[in-house]
Design a protein around this motif. Structure first.
Motif, PDB file in Angstrom:
ATOM      1  N   ASP A  89       0.804  -1.222   0.000  1.00 19.17           N
ATOM      2  CA  ASP A  89       0.000   0.000   0.000  1.00 19.17           C
ATOM      3  C   ASP A  89       0.836   1.271   0.000  1.00 19.17           C
ATOM      4  OD1 ASP A  89      -2.665   1.307   0.237  1.00 19.17           O
ATOM      5  OD2 ASP A  89      -1.847   2.006   2.158  1.00 19.17           O
ATOM      6  N   LEU A 104      -1.728   4.044  -1.381  1.00 18.50           N
ATOM      7  CA  LEU A 104      -2.674   3.725  -2.438  1.00 18.50           C
ATOM      8  C   LEU A 104      -4.114   3.699  -1.937  1.00 18.50           C
ATOM      9  CD1 LEU A 104       0.046   2.794  -3.752  1.00 18.50           C
ATOM     10  CD2 LEU A 104      -1.246   0.955  -4.837  1.00 18.50           C
ATOM     11  N   HIS A 354       0.954  -4.577  -8.224  1.00 19.41           N
ATOM     12  CA  HIS A 354       1.101  -3.263  -8.838  1.00 19.41           C
ATOM     13  C   HIS A 354       2.506  -3.084  -9.402  1.00 19.41           C
ATOM     14  CE1 HIS A 354      -2.422  -2.424  -6.223  1.00 19.41           C
ATOM     15  NE2 HIS A 354      -2.766  -1.585  -7.188  1.00 19.41           N
ATOM     16  N   SER A 356       5.010   0.228 -10.751  1.00 16.51           N
ATOM     17  CA  SER A 356       5.163   1.675 -10.888  1.00 16.51           C
ATOM     18  C   SER A 356       6.239   1.959 -11.926  1.00 16.51           C
ATOM     19  CB  SER A 356       5.519   2.336  -9.549  1.00 16.51           C
ATOM     20  OG  SER A 356       6.774   1.868  -9.072  1.00 16.51           O
ATOM     21  N   ILE A 368       0.863   4.081 -11.744  1.00 17.43           N
ATOM     22  CA  ILE A 368       0.704   2.933 -10.864  1.00 17.43           C
ATOM     23  C   ILE A 368      -0.260   1.994 -11.563  1.00 17.43           C
ATOM     24  CG2 ILE A 368       0.044   2.129  -8.575  1.00 17.43           C
ATOM     25  CD1 ILE A 368       0.518   4.977  -7.555  1.00 17.43           C
TER      26      ILE A 368
END
Length: 373
Positions: A89, A104, A354, A356, A368
């Motif tokens: 997160d 996030l 995720h 980035s 993201i």
């Protein structure tokens, strides 16, 4: 044409505008699946300056099969650099020369080191997320860079001293940093800031070793072949004699288990495009993922099953964007054509959900990307 080799400033200087969050999903791209290059029927697509990116078509869409990796979301943070993941997160970003922890779940950010005033630039989190290596500079001298290690649980900061502006610093494991040194040298830095130079045997002394990675007891690095071209070499901490892994390598990334290495192969002094190859730890080629004029440094997911990479096409023709190579199936899956870059910013979150990556075309934008697999 943008310069292929990027200056130090590209990785250290942050933009000075507030960031905004934008979200899009490139659903139309999910149906297109590409097989690992070198198997099946080749399909060539024109790239920039007439060069080609060769991939292999797949019939998954016609058979109704779902791709193994699906794009779920894309959030764009304007005018910030995404640096490193602290947790699933927490993404560490650089905004206006300050390192901030972006959450996030809330879309809000908090300072990494609230009481520090010097401009802040680079950052890398240890694999377990407990420590962060970061750099700071001086307001009146952008060429002076200091390195630090932050222990997140206590807030304690260890000063490492002046850092070389050329050599990249990465985590060797949870307890040590690793980097090249001016001249033919590699050093390890522990959590207390103690630096140990490794006295290994390199057959062709070079001006600097820019990129170093350590997996287990084996250390990989880019070196000179004695004629001005770069090779991928390796040695172990028990046997400090360096051996050749692959020639004509512009960049590389080692999988977490050390069994696979992705390299950017280049034919120096020719017009041939870069090729992205997956090799084993002995240098044997396992397959070709793709080729193009400009490729970003690939990044392995923490479990080593997926490989993310970007393709930049100056002409906007041909295959471009963010891709995932699934090592389980040998398929390369396009996620979005809107994110194309050739820098070293691609990073995975610890849970592999995720990715980035920042782009610097007209302005700095950190993306993201959410995936399911």
């Amino acid at each position: 044409m943008r310069n292929f080799r990027q200056s130090f400033a590209k990785y250290t200087m942050a933009s000075h505008s507030p960031f905004v969050r934008r979200s899009t999903i490139g659903c139309s791209l999910l149906a297109l699946i590409l097989l690992l290059g070198g198997c099946g029927n080749d399909a060539a697509v024109n790239g920039s300056k007439g060069q080609q990116l060769t991939v292999v078509s797949d019939d998954s869409s016609s058979t109704g099969q779902q791709p193994t990796v699906m794009l779920t979301s894309v959030d764009a943070l304007d005018n910030v650099y995404a640096r490193t993941w602290l947790s699933p997160d927490e993404l560490l970003i650089n905004k206006e020369d300050r390192l901030l922890v972006y959450h996030l779940s809330t879309g809000k950010s908090t300072p990494l080191t609230p009481n520090r005033k010097a401009p802040q630039y680079l950052a890398e989190a240890s694999p377990d997320g407990k420590h962060v290596y970061f750099t700071e500079g001086r307001e009146n001298d952008k060429y002076v860079i200091h390195g630090y290690i932050l222990e997140r649980a206590t807030g304690q900061i260890v000063k490492l001293g002046d850092m070389d502006m050329v050599n990249e610093v990465k985590w060797a494991d949870n307890e040590q940093l690793i980097s090249g040194l001016p001249g033919t040298g590699i050093r390890l830095i522990d959590l207390q800031g103690k630096s140990t130079r490794l006295q290994f045997h390199e057959p062709h002394p070079t001006e600097a070793i820019h990129h170093v990675e350590k997996v287990g007891e084996r250390i990989y690095y880019l070196a000179s072949d004695g004629q001005g071209y770069t090779t991928l070499n390796s040695f172990t901490t028990q046997d400090l004699k360096s051996t050749l892994v692959a020639s004509n390598v512009a960049d590389f990334s080692v999988a977490p288990d050390g069994k696979s290495i992705v390299i950017q192969e280049v034919k120096w002094n020719t017009s041939e495009p870069f090729r992205l190859l997956v090799i084993d730890d002995k240098g044997n080629v396992k397959g070709t993922i793709g080729e193009g004029t400009l490729l970003g440094r690939p990044a392995w997911s923490p479990d080593g099953e997926l490989l993310a990479f970007t393709i930049y096409q100056e002409s906007q023709q041909g295959l471009k964007g963010l891709y995932i190579f699934d090592q389980r199936t040998g398929k390369t899956i396009p996620l979005t054509g809107e994110i194309q870059e050739y820098n070293q910013s691609t990073r995975w979150s610890p849970d592999s959900r995720h990715i980035s990556v920042y782009t610097e075309d007209k302005k700095v934008v950190s993306h993201i990307v959410g995936i399911s697999s």
